[in-house]
Design a protein around this motif. Sequence first.
Motif, mmCIF file in Angstrom:
data_model
loop_
_atom_site.group_PDB
_atom_site.id
_atom_site.type_symbol
_atom_site.label_atom_id
_atom_site.label_comp_id
_atom_site.label_asym_id
_atom_site.label_seq_id
_atom_site.Cartn_x
_atom_site.Cartn_y
_atom_site.Cartn_z
ATOM 1 N N PHE A 24 -93.793 -7.838 35.190
ATOM 2 C CA PHE A 24 -93.599 -9.279 34.989
ATOM 3 C C PHE A 24 -92.265 -9.591 34.294
ATOM 4 O O PHE A 24 -92.026 -10.735 33.907
ATOM 5 C CB PHE A 24 -94.767 -9.866 34.182
ATOM 6 N N LYS A 40 -96.303 -20.254 35.979
ATOM 7 C CA LYS A 40 -96.664 -20.433 37.400
ATOM 8 C C LYS A 40 -95.435 -20.490 38.314
ATOM 9 O O LYS A 40 -95.509 -20.108 39.473
ATOM 10 C CB LYS A 40 -97.553 -21.661 37.588
ATOM 11 N N VAL A 43 -93.379 -16.553 37.859
ATOM 12 C CA VAL A 43 -93.977 -15.263 38.235
ATOM 13 C C VAL A 43 -93.328 -14.697 39.495
ATOM 14 O O VAL A 43 -93.163 -13.484 39.639
ATOM 15 C CB VAL A 43 -95.524 -15.403 38.376
ATOM 16 N N SER A 53 -94.070 -8.368 40.749
ATOM 17 C CA SER A 53 -95.299 -9.055 40.308
ATOM 18 C C SER A 53 -96.239 -9.276 41.493
ATOM 19 O O SER A 53 -97.294 -9.883 41.329
ATOM 20 C CB SER A 53 -94.937 -10.388 39.655
ATOM 21 N N PHE A 54 -95.866 -8.799 42.672
ATOM 22 C CA PHE A 54 -96.676 -8.924 43.902
ATOM 23 C C PHE A 54 -97.224 -10.355 44.075
ATOM 24 O O PHE A 54 -98.427 -10.561 44.080
ATOM 25 C CB PHE A 54 -97.826 -7.916 43.892
ATOM 26 N N SER A 58 -100.344 -15.561 46.513
ATOM 27 C CA SER A 58 -100.918 -15.893 45.208
ATOM 28 C C SER A 58 -101.213 -17.383 45.102
ATOM 29 O O SER A 58 -101.796 -17.837 44.123
ATOM 30 C CB SER A 58 -99.967 -15.468 44.086
ATOM 31 N N VAL B 179 -101.904 -6.192 38.906
ATOM 32 C CA VAL B 179 -100.762 -7.115 38.781
ATOM 33 C C VAL B 179 -100.842 -8.192 39.859
ATOM 34 O O VAL B 179 -100.633 -9.382 39.596
ATOM 35 C CB VAL B 179 -99.425 -6.329 38.865
ATOM 36 N N SER B 180 -101.187 -7.777 41.078
ATOM 37 C CA SER B 180 -101.316 -8.739 42.172
ATOM 38 C C SER B 180 -102.407 -9.774 41.860
ATOM 39 O O SER B 180 -102.231 -10.979 42.096
ATOM 40 C CB SER B 180 -101.636 -7.983 43.464
ATOM 41 N N ILE B 182 -103.483 -10.663 38.825
ATOM 42 C CA ILE B 182 -103.028 -11.527 37.722
ATOM 43 C C ILE B 182 -102.042 -12.577 38.246
ATOM 44 O O ILE B 182 -102.109 -13.748 37.873
ATOM 45 C CB ILE B 182 -102.378 -10.666 36.598
ATOM 46 N N SER B 183 -101.143 -12.159 39.142
ATOM 47 C CA SER B 183 -100.175 -13.107 39.714
ATOM 48 C C SER B 183 -100.890 -14.245 40.443
ATOM 49 O O SER B 183 -100.458 -15.400 40.382
ATOM 50 C CB SER B 183 -99.233 -12.396 40.691
ATOM 51 N N LYS B 184 -101.968 -13.916 41.121
ATOM 52 C CA LYS B 184 -102.735 -14.949 41.833
ATOM 53 C C LYS B 184 -103.296 -15.974 40.842
ATOM 54 O O LYS B 184 -103.236 -17.181 41.092
ATOM 55 C CB LYS B 184 -103.890 -14.312 42.616
ATOM 56 N N ILE B 186 -102.144 -16.607 37.770
ATOM 57 C CA ILE B 186 -101.063 -17.338 37.095
ATOM 58 C C ILE B 186 -100.486 -18.404 38.028
ATOM 59 O O ILE B 186 -100.377 -19.575 37.675
ATOM 60 C CB ILE B 186 -99.926 -16.370 36.652
ATOM 61 N N ARG B 187 -100.113 -17.989 39.222
ATOM 62 C CA ARG B 187 -99.377 -18.890 40.119
ATOM 63 C C ARG B 187 -100.252 -20.045 40.607
ATOM 64 O O ARG B 187 -99.761 -21.153 40.822
ATOM 65 C CB ARG B 187 -98.825 -18.089 41.299
ATOM 66 N N SER B 188 -101.553 -19.765 40.800
ATOM 67 C CA SER B 188 -102.435 -20.837 41.272
ATOM 68 C C SER B 188 -103.045 -21.596 40.097
ATOM 69 O O SER B 188 -103.853 -22.490 40.300
ATOM 70 C CB SER B 188 -103.556 -20.250 42.129
ATOM 71 N N GLN B 189 -102.669 -21.214 38.885
ATOM 72 C CA GLN B 189 -103.215 -21.792 37.650
ATOM 73 C C GLN B 189 -104.745 -21.708 37.639
ATOM 74 O O GLN B 189 -105.446 -22.668 37.294
ATOM 75 C CB GLN B 189 -102.749 -23.237 37.489
ATOM 76 N N TRP B 192 -107.140 -20.239 42.443
ATOM 77 C CA TRP B 192 -106.975 -19.460 43.682
ATOM 78 C C TRP B 192 -108.220 -19.551 44.562
ATOM 79 O O TRP B 192 -108.115 -19.796 45.755
ATOM 80 C CB TRP B 192 -106.660 -18.000 43.331
ATOM 81 N N SER B 195 -108.786 -22.958 46.098
ATOM 82 C CA SER B 195 -107.825 -23.336 47.149
ATOM 83 C C SER B 195 -108.024 -22.525 48.431
ATOM 84 O O SER B 195 -107.229 -22.648 49.363
ATOM 85 C CB SER B 195 -106.381 -23.151 46.635
#
Lengths: 171, 317
Positions: A24, A40, A43, A53-54, A58, B179-180, B182-184, B186-189, B192, B195
């Motif tokens: 990250f 958000k 990332v 961070s793949f 996401s 990590v993948s 966690i990113s999901k 974080i990014r989708s708040q 996920w 949605s």
Amino acid sequence: MQNVRNLIARFPFKTGITVGFLCFVIVRHEPTRLGLGFGKDSVKEAEFYPLSSFPMYSKFSSNPIYVYLTDVNDDPIACHKRLGVLASELKKKYDKELRIVAKREGTTSISKLAPRLKAEAGMVTLRWLRKERATEAIAEQNIGPILLHEVILRRDEGNEITKAITLVGEL
Amino acid sequence: MSEERQGWRAWIHSGRIEYAGYEWLLMRVAFAMVAWPTLDARHLANFKGLSDPHGMAQFVDLTWMLESGVQAGIAIVAVLHLILYVLNVVPLWACTVLLVTQSLLGTVVNSQGAIHHTSQIVSFVLIGHVVGYGILLCKKRASEALDWRGFELPGRLKLSAPAEVIYSCQQLIAVAYVVSGISKLIRSQGEWISSIPNIVLQLEKTRMMAYYNSLEPPPETAVWAIAMITSYPVLAKVFFAAGLGLELFAFVALFNRKFMAVWGIALIMMHVSITQIMNLGFFYNKWLLAIFWVNVPFWCLVVANLKLKRGAVLVSA
């Protein structure tokens, strides 16, 4: 008790958490910047091969974009088969250019950009395709002007998929 | 790991897993074969420059890697070090060279204006190797990391393998999934799962992009999946939530051989279903899970031993 100790011992405290944390980290040059991509919007910036961070898939956008190429007769061009460029690569490049334009214009919604701004991103993408990414393939096949089309997908009230197609460049 | 425990205790029992020499040799052979396409520098021949420098390319000029003579040289270096790795000769050196080579190649590919993650899990496993052998150095077992005569002779295949290195590789595979996940989030708040109905748009997008790649009819499974998700959104959310759970808690699989095999198969099945629906290959993920997590040869031997034991019981009865 021994079982619990064993379970804790197997938890990837050292290597796993260290590398996971490094995934990250954001590293940027000019201006040199070191940061953490736990936001958000940030990332996606945490990419420094071999670490990542793949962030693929996401977030499922309600209006995703894809692009395709045609010739002047509006016949589609098989971008991978003929030019050696994946449609996903083309889309990522266009998307990146759209974001650069959107940032400059002070907006975050790339799907709502004015057509002239989208055309700006489209022309940069086509120049990249012609001058850098598929120069030889285009020359060998003597491909004339290439048109780049953007498609925005949405779901209507009846959950049907709708497509809004826009011509965003010709080169 | 103590495999003597029976019943449910055998499933939850955790501890250091010991690997036989033959398992480690098969893992190395399989990994070398799977990793080779990512180390073959000749795939850079299509590129003309680094239009959008990424990673290390932001700091160091890597355009020299685009020269055809250099690419052939890199490919030869990679082959030589893959052979050293398989033979277990100076493995720390071999893995470090392979990691640096693979990272440079990946950096050049990702410097073309679009980021790809297809082969990144191979780099993760190489990091796992380097870290694992580094741990052996720290434990004053330098001979295992740097030995010139480490190649397996038939008699050595029965000896134990460096569990630290294998465990480190397994950890790094888990890291990629966690990590993948966690990113999901974080990014989708955190939205996920809710949605998921929008995934039909992604499916249609990948279906159409597959079409524009070749102008051949795209897979019909995506059309079926779109219809199913639209008709049964709650079921779709449950299905994708299970996938997210597999990613987020992938580290749980590291507790013992059984967990790793079951979790590995579940992740492979997840990738297979994604391949069917979205036309995304996940070639490296599937193979590395099969090699380092599921560890097929070990379970084949377990099944064969069980059959032998049953046969012996029947004969004695």
